[in-house]
Design a protein around this motif. Sequence first.
Motif, PDB file in Angstrom:
ATOM      1  N   LEU A  99       0.807  -1.217   0.000  1.00  0.00           N
ATOM      2  CA  LEU A  99       0.000   0.000   0.000  1.00  0.00           C
ATOM      3  C   LEU A  99       0.844   1.273   0.000  1.00  0.00           C
ATOM      4  O   LEU A  99       0.317   2.365  -0.197  1.00  0.00           O
ATOM      5  N   LEU A 100       2.139   1.124   0.219  1.00  0.00           N
ATOM      6  CA  LEU A 100       2.997   2.296   0.306  1.00  0.00           C
ATOM      7  C   LEU A 100       3.284   2.876  -1.071  1.00  0.00           C
ATOM      8  O   LEU A 100       3.686   2.169  -1.991  1.00  0.00           O
ATOM      9  N   VAL A 101       3.078   4.172  -1.182  1.00  0.00           N
ATOM     10  CA  VAL A 101       3.382   4.884  -2.425  1.00  0.00           C
ATOM     11  C   VAL A 101       4.885   5.144  -2.488  1.00  0.00           C
ATOM     12  O   VAL A 101       5.495   5.106  -3.546  1.00  0.00           O
ATOM     13  N   HIS A 102       5.489   5.426  -1.332  1.00  0.00           N
ATOM     14  CA  HIS A 102       6.925   5.641  -1.200  1.00  0.00           C
ATOM     15  C   HIS A 102       7.472   4.545  -0.297  1.00  0.00           C
ATOM     16  O   HIS A 102       6.827   4.165   0.669  1.00  0.00           O
ATOM     17  N   ASN A 103       8.657   4.056  -0.607  1.00  0.00           N
ATOM     18  CA  ASN A 103       9.286   3.054   0.238  1.00  0.00           C
ATOM     19  C   ASN A 103      10.740   3.453   0.445  1.00  0.00           C
ATOM     20  O   ASN A 103      11.637   2.907  -0.166  1.00  0.00           O
ATOM     21  N   SER A 104      10.920   4.426   1.334  1.00  0.00           N
ATOM     22  CA  SER A 104      12.259   4.964   1.591  1.00  0.00           C
ATOM     23  C   SER A 104      12.990   4.196   2.682  1.00  0.00           C
ATOM     24  O   SER A 104      14.170   4.412   2.893  1.00  0.00           O
ATOM     25  N   GLY A 105      12.259   3.352   3.404  1.00  0.00           N
ATOM     26  CA  GLY A 105      12.843   2.653   4.528  1.00  0.00           C
ATOM     27  C   GLY A 105      12.440   3.267   5.865  1.00  0.00           C
ATOM     28  O   GLY A 105      12.570   2.645   6.906  1.00  0.00           O
ATOM     29  N   ASP A 106      11.966   4.492   5.848  1.00  0.00           N
ATOM     30  CA  ASP A 106      11.432   5.141   7.048  1.00  0.00           C
ATOM     31  C   ASP A 106       9.933   4.855   7.057  1.00  0.00           C
ATOM     32  O   ASP A 106       9.151   5.578   6.460  1.00  0.00           O
ATOM     33  N   ILE A 107       9.545   3.774   7.733  1.00  0.00           N
ATOM     34  CA  ILE A 107       8.178   3.278   7.650  1.00  0.00           C
ATOM     35  C   ILE A 107       7.161   4.326   8.091  1.00  0.00           C
ATOM     36  O   ILE A 107       6.098   4.460   7.483  1.00  0.00           O
ATOM     37  N   ALA A 108       7.462   5.081   9.133  1.00  0.00           N
ATOM     38  CA  ALA A 108       6.509   6.082   9.609  1.00  0.00           C
ATOM     39  C   ALA A 108       6.247   7.136   8.538  1.00  0.00           C
ATOM     40  O   ALA A 108       5.091   7.462   8.237  1.00  0.00           O
ATOM     41  N   MET A 109       7.302   7.673   7.954  1.00  0.00           N
ATOM     42  CA  MET A 109       7.135   8.683   6.899  1.00  0.00           C
ATOM     43  C   MET A 109       6.483   8.075   5.664  1.00  0.00           C
ATOM     44  O   MET A 109       5.652   8.720   5.019  1.00  0.00           O
ATOM     45  N   ASP A 110       6.843   6.855   5.339  1.00  0.00           N
ATOM     46  CA  ASP A 110       6.251   6.211   4.164  1.00  0.00           C
ATOM     47  C   ASP A 110       4.753   5.999   4.340  1.00  0.00           C
ATOM     48  O   ASP A 110       3.979   6.183   3.398  1.00  0.00           O
ATOM     49  N   VAL A 111       4.324   5.628   5.543  1.00  0.00           N
ATOM     50  CA  VAL A 111       2.893   5.464   5.812  1.00  0.00           C
ATOM     51  C   VAL A 111       2.192   6.809   5.676  1.00  0.00           C
ATOM     52  O   VAL A 111       1.152   6.911   5.013  1.00  0.00           O
ATOM     53  N   LEU A 112       2.756   7.848   6.267  1.00  0.00           N
ATOM     54  CA  LEU A 112       2.118   9.171   6.188  1.00  0.00           C
ATOM     55  C   LEU A 112       2.052   9.680   4.756  1.00  0.00           C
ATOM     56  O   LEU A 112       1.051  10.265   4.343  1.00  0.00           O
ATOM     57  N   ARG A 113       3.084   9.459   3.983  1.00  0.00           N
ATOM     58  CA  ARG A 113       3.067   9.881   2.576  1.00  0.00           C
ATOM     59  C   ARG A 113       2.042   9.105   1.763  1.00  0.00           C
ATOM     60  O   ARG A 113       1.552   9.577   0.746  1.00  0.00           O
ATOM     61  N   SER A 114       1.733   7.898   2.216  1.00  0.00           N
ATOM     62  CA  SER A 114       0.838   7.019   1.468  1.00  0.00           C
ATOM     63  C   SER A 114      -0.610   7.097   1.919  1.00  0.00           C
ATOM     64  O   SER A 114      -1.474   6.454   1.322  1.00  0.00           O
ATOM     65  N   LEU A 115      -0.893   7.864   2.963  1.00  0.00           N
ATOM     66  CA  LEU A 115      -2.276   8.006   3.412  1.00  0.00           C
ATOM     67  C   LEU A 115      -3.135   8.583   2.304  1.00  0.00           C
ATOM     68  O   LEU A 115      -2.702   9.461   1.560  1.00  0.00           O
ATOM     69  N   GLN A 116      -4.349   8.090   2.211  1.00  0.00           N
ATOM     70  CA  GLN A 116      -5.294   8.615   1.235  1.00  0.00           C
ATOM     71  C   GLN A 116      -6.341   9.450   1.948  1.00  0.00           C
ATOM     72  O   GLN A 116      -6.869   9.051   2.986  1.00  0.00           O
ATOM     73  N   LEU A 117      -6.608  10.615   1.389  1.00  0.00           N
ATOM     74  CA  LEU A 117      -7.672  11.460   1.909  1.00  0.00           C
ATOM     75  C   LEU A 117      -8.993  10.864   1.452  1.00  0.00           C
ATOM     76  O   LEU A 117      -9.264  10.779   0.257  1.00  0.00           O
ATOM     77  N   LEU A 118      -9.793  10.417   2.394  1.00  0.00           N
ATOM     78  CA  LEU A 118     -11.059   9.759   2.069  1.00  0.00           C
ATOM     79  C   LEU A 118     -12.220  10.744   2.006  1.00  0.00           C
ATOM     80  O   LEU A 118     -13.059  10.664   1.113  1.00  0.00           O
ATOM     81  N   SER A 119     -12.278  11.644   2.998  1.00  0.00           N
ATOM     82  CA  SER A 119     -13.420  12.550   3.054  1.00  0.00           C
ATOM     83  C   SER A 119     -13.072  13.824   3.798  1.00  0.00           C
ATOM     84  O   SER A 119     -12.109  13.877   4.563  1.00  0.00           O
ATOM     85  N   VAL A 120     -13.892  14.831   3.545  1.00  0.00           N
ATOM     86  CA  VAL A 120     -13.817  16.095   4.263  1.00  0.00           C
ATOM     87  C   VAL A 120     -15.244  16.428   4.678  1.00  0.00           C
ATOM     88  O   VAL A 120     -16.142  16.470   3.835  1.00  0.00           O
ATOM     89  N   VAL A 121     -15.443  16.627   5.974  1.00  0.00           N
ATOM     90  CA  VAL A 121     -16.757  17.004   6.485  1.00  0.00           C
ATOM     91  C   VAL A 121     -16.651  18.435   7.006  1.00  0.00           C
ATOM     92  O   VAL A 121     -15.767  18.745   7.813  1.00  0.00           O
ATOM     93  N   LEU A 122     -17.555  19.278   6.516  1.00  0.00           N
ATOM     94  CA  LEU A 122     -17.579  20.690   6.881  1.00  0.00           C
ATOM     95  C   LEU A 122     -18.746  20.963   7.810  1.00  0.00           C
ATOM     96  O   LEU A 122     -19.862  20.496   7.569  1.00  0.00           O
ATOM     97  N   HIS A 123     -18.478  21.723   8.854  1.00  0.00           N
ATOM     98  CA  HIS A 123     -19.493  22.096   9.836  1.00  0.00           C
ATOM     99  C   HIS A 123     -19.604  23.622   9.828  1.00  0.00           C
ATOM    100  O   HIS A 123     -18.934  24.296  10.623  1.00  0.00           O
ATOM    101  N   PRO A 124     -20.438  24.201   8.947  1.00  0.00           N
ATOM    102  CA  PRO A 124     -20.465  25.653   8.788  1.00  0.00           C
ATOM    103  C   PRO A 124     -20.987  26.429  10.000  1.00  0.00           C
ATOM    104  O   PRO A 124     -20.813  27.638  10.061  1.00  0.00           O
ATOM    105  N   GLU A 125     -21.556  25.740  10.953  1.00  0.00           N
ATOM    106  CA  GLU A 125     -22.031  26.412  12.168  1.00  0.00           C
ATOM    107  C   GLU A 125     -20.929  26.511  13.220  1.00  0.00           C
ATOM    108  O   GLU A 125     -21.055  27.242  14.194  1.00  0.00           O
TER     109      GLU A 125
END
Length: 166
Positions: A99-125
Motif C-alpha cells: 500500500l505504500l506509495v513511497h518506500n524509503s525505509g522510514d516506515i513512519a514517513m512512508d505510511v504518512l506519505r501514502s495516506l489517502q484522503l477519504l473525506s472532508v466534512v464541513l461544519h459551517p455552524e
Amino acid sequence: MAIEHDFFGIVDEDSTGGLHWSETVDVAEQPVQVELTAPNADDVAESGLDAAAAVIRSLEGLDARARDALVAELSERGSVTTQYIDHQVDDMGESLLDLLVHNSGDIAMDVLRSLQLLSVVLHPEATEDDAAFAVFTYSIDPDETDAVLQVSFDDRGDVVGVDDGE
C-alpha cells in the motif's frame, strides 16, 4: 427552509431541520467525498458557508497542512499518529508494503506519505475558537474505514486537532 449560496446553490433542510450537501471532488487526482452538514439550519450564517466554500477551493493546500500536522506528531511517541502507524504495521505486516506509495525505509514517513484522503466534512455552524469546522479523514487503506486518522481545522484554516476518528 432552504439556504441559497453562490457556491453551494440551494442547500435544503433535512427532516430534522439540519442542512446537508455533498459532492465528490478531485484532490490530487483522487476522488474525495466532501460533505457539508449542520444539525440546525438556523445556526448557519452566510459567513460559515463562505468559509466552507473557501475550504473546498483550498483542499490541496489544506491537505498538505494536515499532513504536516501528522508529521509533527511523529516526535511524540504516544501521539495518535504514532499509535496509528504502529497499529497498521502490527496488523498489516508485510502487506502494508503493497500500500505504500513511497518506500524509503522510514516506515513512519512512508505510511504518512501514502495516506489517502477519504473525506472532508464541513461544519459551517462551528465558527467559535478551536471548533472543528473541517475534518479531513485519512486511511492507508481506503477499504479500511475503521482505522483512520482525522485532522480538524478551525474556520480560519488552522489545525485544531488530530485524532483517530473514534
